[in-house]
Write a protein that holds these residues in place. Sequence first.
Motif: not given
Ligand code: BV8
Length: 230
Positions: A9, A38, A53, A94, A110, A153, A155, A157, A160, A180-181, A183-184, A203, A205, A220
């Motif tokens: 994002a 989500a 949303f 997305i 995603h 979440f 579902e 990805p 793959m 980096g929060s 997965y996968p 990034n 930060m 940025a």
């Molecule tokens: C799955 C679509 C099984 C919808 C999204 C361990 C292993 C596997 C899975 C898990 C696991 N632990 C937990 C899980 C389950 C879960 C998960 O990861 N949960 C998290 C909360 C712990 N994962 C899942 O459910 C996934 N599915 O694992 O299925 C599987 C596994 C492998 C193979 C087959 C099956 C599905 C996850 C998908 C969820 N859907 N999006 C929607 O968009 O509404 S996730 C959502 O978060 C977005 O896609 C987003 O892109 C994504 C990640 O967030 P980021 O992009 O990193 O965004 P964020 O705000 O967090 O960070 C932005 C960064 O940018 C920050 O660091 C900031 O500092 C920086 N920034 C800000 N401004 C700037 C900048 N950088 C540069 N310049 C700037 N100006």
Amino acid sequence: MRIFVLTGAGVSAESGLGTFRDKSGTGLWARFDPMKLATPEAFARDPAAVHEFYNFRRRNLLDARPNAAHLALARLQRELPAHGGAMTLVTQNIDDLHERGGARDVVHMHGELLKARCVTCRAIAAQRSDLTAESHCASCRRAGTLRPHVVWFGETPLFMEDICAALSDATLFVSIGTSGSVYPAAGFVSHARARGVRSCEINLMPSDNASVFDERRYGAASDVVPAWVS
Ligand code: BV8
């Protein structure tokens, strides 16, 4: 050189799309709880709230423009083949700003906000207007069967197999604008490192897995990415 680029994002933040986990608390999830919206369970429980949303984000996206980071990545992807290289662009986002910035073959792991999927016939079609519980599927003509074509979440990805193949073939892994929060995707850098592939984080930060990267550039994306590309 075969570069695998993963974006999140943060690459679209300066285009006004907001991010999910801004520390400032203005992030998307600061205003909407992802675990409430989500997830497939949320859609089953309150489809109108989930539609609103995504309708809010779709309207916001249609007014947004790609920024210098999107343009620079597209330029790199265009110019690499002339130097015997290639770039695979995988995004967690997305939005379609990579495409509007000129990138091709973008891998949306995603899903895509500007597409809808029919839960009955599974047809996927372009969706630029608001979706409601009454929206009709153009393929099977049923009403109320459309959902945003995004991966929630819990579902699986998309693409793959292709992603793992590209990751296994890369000679450089670059992560841009992701915390980096999730997965996968957050595990890709460890996969690259295990293969001895050089990795770089760009990034605002340090991300949750910053320590795994060989190189880190902070700032940025619209400043750092064009400088890194040139
Ligand atoms: C799955 C679509 C099984 C919808 C999204 C361990 C292993 C596997 C899975 C898990 C696991 N632990 C937990 C899980 C389950 C879960 C998960 O990861 N949960 C998290 C909360 C712990 N994962 C899942 O459910 C996934 N599915 O694992 O299925 C599987 C596994 C492998 C193979 C087959 C099956 C599905 C996850 C998908 C969820 N859907 N999006 C929607 O968009 O509404 S996730 C959502 O978060 C977005 O896609 C987003 O892109 C994504 C990640 O967030 P980021 O992009 O990193 O965004 P964020 O705000 O967090 O960070 C932005 C960064 O940018 C920050 O660091 C900031 O500092 C920086 N920034 C800000 N401004 C700037 C900048 N950088 C540069 N310049 C700037 N100006």
